[in-house]
Design an enzyme around this catalytic site. Structure first.
Site, PDB file in Angstrom:
ATOM      1  N   GLU A  68      -4.462   4.159  14.150  1.00 42.07           N
ATOM      2  CA  GLU A  68      -5.353   3.213  14.823  1.00 42.07           C
ATOM      3  C   GLU A  68      -5.894   3.705  16.153  1.00 42.07           C
ATOM      4  O   GLU A  68      -6.794   3.092  16.713  1.00 42.07           O
ATOM      5  CB  GLU A  68      -4.648   1.854  15.014  1.00 42.07           C
ATOM      6  N   HIS A  94       0.801   0.987  16.032  1.00 41.16           N
ATOM      7  CA  HIS A  94       0.677  -0.199  16.905  1.00 41.16           C
ATOM      8  C   HIS A  94       1.841  -0.275  17.898  1.00 41.16           C
ATOM      9  O   HIS A  94       2.503  -1.295  18.033  1.00 41.16           O
ATOM     10  CB  HIS A  94       0.595  -1.478  16.054  1.00 41.16           C
ATOM     11  N   LYS A 124       2.581   1.760   7.232  1.00 43.60           N
ATOM     12  CA  LYS A 124       3.013   0.921   8.359  1.00 43.60           C
ATOM     13  C   LYS A 124       3.961   1.670   9.281  1.00 43.60           C
ATOM     14  O   LYS A 124       4.568   2.666   8.892  1.00 43.60           O
ATOM     15  CB  LYS A 124       3.728  -0.337   7.838  1.00 43.60           C
ATOM     16  N   TYR A 132      -0.067   4.091  10.623  1.00 49.17           N
ATOM     17  CA  TYR A 132      -0.360   3.038  11.607  1.00 49.17           C
ATOM     18  C   TYR A 132       0.910   2.830  12.418  1.00 49.17           C
ATOM     19  O   TYR A 132       2.006   2.726  11.851  1.00 49.17           O
ATOM     20  CB  TYR A 132      -0.691   1.701  10.919  1.00 49.17           C
ATOM     21  N   ASP A 184      -5.866 -11.645  13.735  1.00 48.29           N
ATOM     22  CA  ASP A 184      -4.904 -10.631  14.202  1.00 48.29           C
ATOM     23  C   ASP A 184      -5.069 -10.336  15.690  1.00 48.29           C
ATOM     24  O   ASP A 184      -4.225  -9.682  16.289  1.00 48.29           O
ATOM     25  CB  ASP A 184      -4.980  -9.356  13.359  1.00 48.29           C
ATOM     26  N   ARG A 211       0.839  -1.196   0.000  1.00 47.84           N
ATOM     27  CA  ARG A 211       0.000   0.000   0.000  1.00 47.84           C
ATOM     28  C   ARG A 211       0.883   1.258   0.000  1.00 47.84           C
ATOM     29  O   ARG A 211       2.076   1.188   0.254  1.00 47.84           O
ATOM     30  CB  ARG A 211      -0.909   0.015   1.245  1.00 47.84           C
TER      31      ARG A 211
HETATM   32  N1  NAD Z   1      -7.302 -10.551   9.231  1.00 45.77           N
HETATM   33  C1  NAD Z   1      -7.277  -9.327   8.755  1.00 45.77           C
HETATM   34  O1  NAD Z   1      -6.627  -9.030   7.760  1.00 45.77           O
HETATM   35  C2  NAD Z   1      -8.086  -8.267   9.416  1.00 45.77           C
HETATM   36  C3  NAD Z   1      -8.290  -7.022   8.782  1.00 45.77           C
HETATM   37  C4  NAD Z   1      -9.102  -6.075   9.426  1.00 45.77           C
HETATM   38  C5  NAD Z   1      -9.672  -6.367  10.684  1.00 45.77           C
HETATM   39  N2  NAD Z   1      -9.410  -7.580  11.268  1.00 45.77           N
HETATM   40  C6  NAD Z   1      -9.982  -7.983  12.560  1.00 45.77           C
HETATM   41  O2  NAD Z   1     -11.346  -8.322  12.415  1.00 45.77           O
HETATM   42  C7  NAD Z   1     -11.926  -8.354  13.710  1.00 45.77           C
HETATM   43  C8  NAD Z   1     -13.297  -7.690  13.682  1.00 45.77           C
HETATM   44  O3  NAD Z   1     -13.123  -6.286  13.504  1.00 45.77           O
HETATM   45  P1  NAD Z   1     -14.380  -5.308  13.408  1.00 45.77           P
HETATM   46  O4  NAD Z   1     -13.846  -3.987  12.976  1.00 45.77           O
HETATM   47  O5  NAD Z   1     -15.473  -5.932  12.623  1.00 45.77           O
HETATM   48  O6  NAD Z   1     -14.833  -5.228  14.942  1.00 45.77           O
HETATM   49  P2  NAD Z   1     -16.222  -4.663  15.494  1.00 45.77           P
HETATM   50  O7  NAD Z   1     -15.951  -4.176  16.876  1.00 45.77           O
HETATM   51  O8  NAD Z   1     -16.848  -3.715  14.520  1.00 45.77           O
HETATM   52  O9  NAD Z   1     -17.179  -5.955  15.567  1.00 45.77           O
HETATM   53  C9  NAD Z   1     -16.957  -7.015  16.455  1.00 45.77           C
HETATM   54  C10 NAD Z   1     -18.288  -7.646  16.794  1.00 45.77           C
HETATM   55  O10 NAD Z   1     -17.999  -8.849  17.537  1.00 45.77           O
HETATM   56  C11 NAD Z   1     -19.061  -8.996  18.462  1.00 45.77           C
HETATM   57  N3  NAD Z   1     -18.676  -9.949  19.506  1.00 45.77           N
HETATM   58  C12 NAD Z   1     -17.707  -9.813  20.441  1.00 45.77           C
HETATM   59  N4  NAD Z   1     -17.642 -10.927  21.202  1.00 45.77           N
HETATM   60  C13 NAD Z   1     -18.564 -11.782  20.723  1.00 45.77           C
HETATM   61  C14 NAD Z   1     -18.970 -13.088  21.093  1.00 45.77           C
HETATM   62  N5  NAD Z   1     -18.412 -13.731  22.123  1.00 45.77           N
HETATM   63  N6  NAD Z   1     -19.948 -13.675  20.373  1.00 45.77           N
HETATM   64  C15 NAD Z   1     -20.520 -13.031  19.344  1.00 45.77           C
HETATM   65  N7  NAD Z   1     -20.186 -11.792  18.954  1.00 45.77           N
HETATM   66  C16 NAD Z   1     -19.220 -11.174  19.644  1.00 45.77           C
HETATM   67  C17 NAD Z   1     -19.309  -7.585  18.968  1.00 45.77           C
HETATM   68  O11 NAD Z   1     -20.577  -7.467  19.588  1.00 45.77           O
HETATM   69  C18 NAD Z   1     -19.181  -6.770  17.679  1.00 45.77           C
HETATM   70  O12 NAD Z   1     -20.441  -6.575  17.052  1.00 45.77           O
HETATM   71  C19 NAD Z   1     -10.903  -7.651  14.617  1.00 45.77           C
HETATM   72  O13 NAD Z   1     -10.187  -8.611  15.350  1.00 45.77           O
HETATM   73  C20 NAD Z   1     -10.012  -6.944  13.653  1.00 45.77           C
HETATM   74  O14 NAD Z   1      -8.725  -6.693  14.194  1.00 45.77           O
HETATM   75  C21 NAD Z   1      -8.622  -8.513  10.651  1.00 45.77           C
END
Ligand code: NAD
Length: 372
Positions: free
Chosen positions: A120, A98, A75, A96, A272, A15
């Site tokens: 972040e 972190h 980054k 970012y 993550d 990026r």
């Molecule tokens: N892998 C990747 O490349 C990548 C990229 C971006 C974000 N992410 C990750 O994705 C994840 C989600 O991010 P987001 O922005 O959607 O978060 P968010 O806070 O918008 O949504 C999380 C949801 O999870 C729900 N939740 C929490 N505990 C729960 C449980 N025990 N049972 C059911 N639901 C539950 C919450 O109520 C909330 O609605 C994060 O860990 C973020 O870091 C990963």
């Protein structure tokens, strides 16, 4: 102000921190934009597109850093960049960071004595994180796409066409978490004509989802029982839960996976934060999946990295208004006028101004107001 945009050098990072639209807004406001030669290449943005906005292409990274009042990156700085952090006094770095995860980078920024503002930790009054949201949207939208691909036989899956065909049922997609990533996943899964079930423990959230999709999917209150029931006959499970500041809860135990359909695909977006399936471990784009019992796990920790062109535009769209505020007003006045942006300030003149970072490293915390 001179705004410098170096090429990212962290491994597998394609990026870039600015798009031609952002460069144009800055030059129109009277600023100068210095983009390192080839900085946009990984995102399929040629130098010529920046030049057309009035930006200048600079061949050397040191020169970009040394000449900039504000450096925009994607980054956190990495080792070979540390010496660049102090090339220009009173420089602002916006990227970012972190820092809670890296003492080394925190020390490097503190030693440089400049200002570091982290994407972040910019936080809106409703607690949402506007500069993280776009990446959750990218990962969420990607999840049903990569899952549909891996559901194909040659990719190791069950051999199911995600949307079905007339007379043959569509795949069942179960999404855990109805936040930003979960909603983005649901949008794509519904668009792919699959049967979608979305679970969250927040009922108010499920009400909003139900209202939004108007019957195109099922909302289910999350519980151990509900997760067991829904996953048992799922073709695709997408994990998208987040508990802010904590490791992801392990919602899908191994014995549940053992009973799932052979060839089912589980995508752990939450990887993550440690992952929300018991056997999840981070994977890379070059080797994204592994088998758990008869199911396929996809646990890429940097999903947006696969689509740097889209990710760059999504990120830069979100950072652009803040960048403009910082450039037009200078960082001190900009953060005085914009409380969410003030939350992004992590390091000022060697002092740690973001409490969780200071706590993570046992360092002294300095209140931002006391420094102004
Ligand atoms: N892998 C990747 O490349 C990548 C990229 C971006 C974000 N992410 C990750 O994705 C994840 C989600 O991010 P987001 O922005 O959607 O978060 P968010 O806070 O918008 O949504 C999380 C949801 O999870 C729900 N939740 C929490 N505990 C729960 C449980 N025990 N049972 C059911 N639901 C539950 C919450 O109520 C909330 O609605 C994060 O860990 C973020 O870091 C990963």
């Amino acid at each position: 102000m001179i705004i410098g945009v170096p090429k990212e050098i962290k491994k597998d990072e394609y990026r870039v921190a600015i798009t031609p639209a952002g460069a144009r807004e800055l030059t129109s406001a009277g600023h100068m934009v210095h983009v390192e030669q080839g900085a946009g290449e990984g995102s399929s943005i040629p130098d010529a597109e920046y030049v057309a906005t009035g930006a200048k292409i600079v061949p050397d990274a040191d020169e970009v850093w040394a000449g900039a009042d504000m450096v925009l990156k994607v980054k956190e700085p990495v080792g070979p960049e540390y010496h660049r952090l102090s090339l220009k006094k009173d420089q602002v770095l916006f990227t970012y960071l972190h820092l809670a995860a890296s003492r080394e980078c925190t020390d490097a920024l503190a030693a440089a004595g400049n200002v570091a503002i982290a994407y972040e930790t910019v936080r809106l009054p409703d607690n949402s994180l506007p500069l993280l949201t776009p990446m959750s949207e990218v990962a969420g939208r990607m999840a049903p796409i990569v899952a549909s691909h891996h559901l194909m036989r040659f990719a190791g899956g069950r051999g199911t066409l995600v949307c079905g065909v007339p007379g043959v049922e569509a795949a069942k997609v179960v999404i855990l978490g109805a936040g930003v990533a979960g909603m983005a996943a649901a949008t794509l899964a519904v668009g792919l004509h699959s049967s979608v079930y979305i679970l969250d423990r927040n009922l108010e959230r499920l009400r909003q989802v139900d209202h939004h999709f108007r019957g195109a999917l099922e909302t289910i209150a999350s519980s151990t029982h509900a997760i067991e029931q829904q996953c048992a006959d799922a073709d695709i499970v997408i994990g998208a839960v987040l508990v802010v500041g904590a490791r992801a809860p392990k919602l899908v135990p191994d014995d549940l996976v053992a009973g799932m359909r052979p060839g089912s695909v589980l995508v752990d977006i939450s990887i993550d934060q440690g992952g929300c399936f018991e056997s999840s471990r981070p994977t890379t784009h070059s080797d994204p999946t592994f088998k758990v019992h008869e199911s396929l796990f996809y646990c890429v920790a940097n999903m947006p990295g696969a689509v740097p062109h889209s990710s760059t535009y999504a990120l830069a769209n979100a950072t652009r208004p803040y960048t403009l505020e910082l450039a037009n007003q200078g960082w001190r006045d900009a953060v005085k006028a914009d409380a969410p942006l003030a939350e992004g300030v992590n390091v000022v003149d060697g002092k740690i101004t973001y409490r969780p970072v200071a706590e993570a490293h046992g360092m002294e915390y300095a209140d931002l107001d006391s420094l102004n």
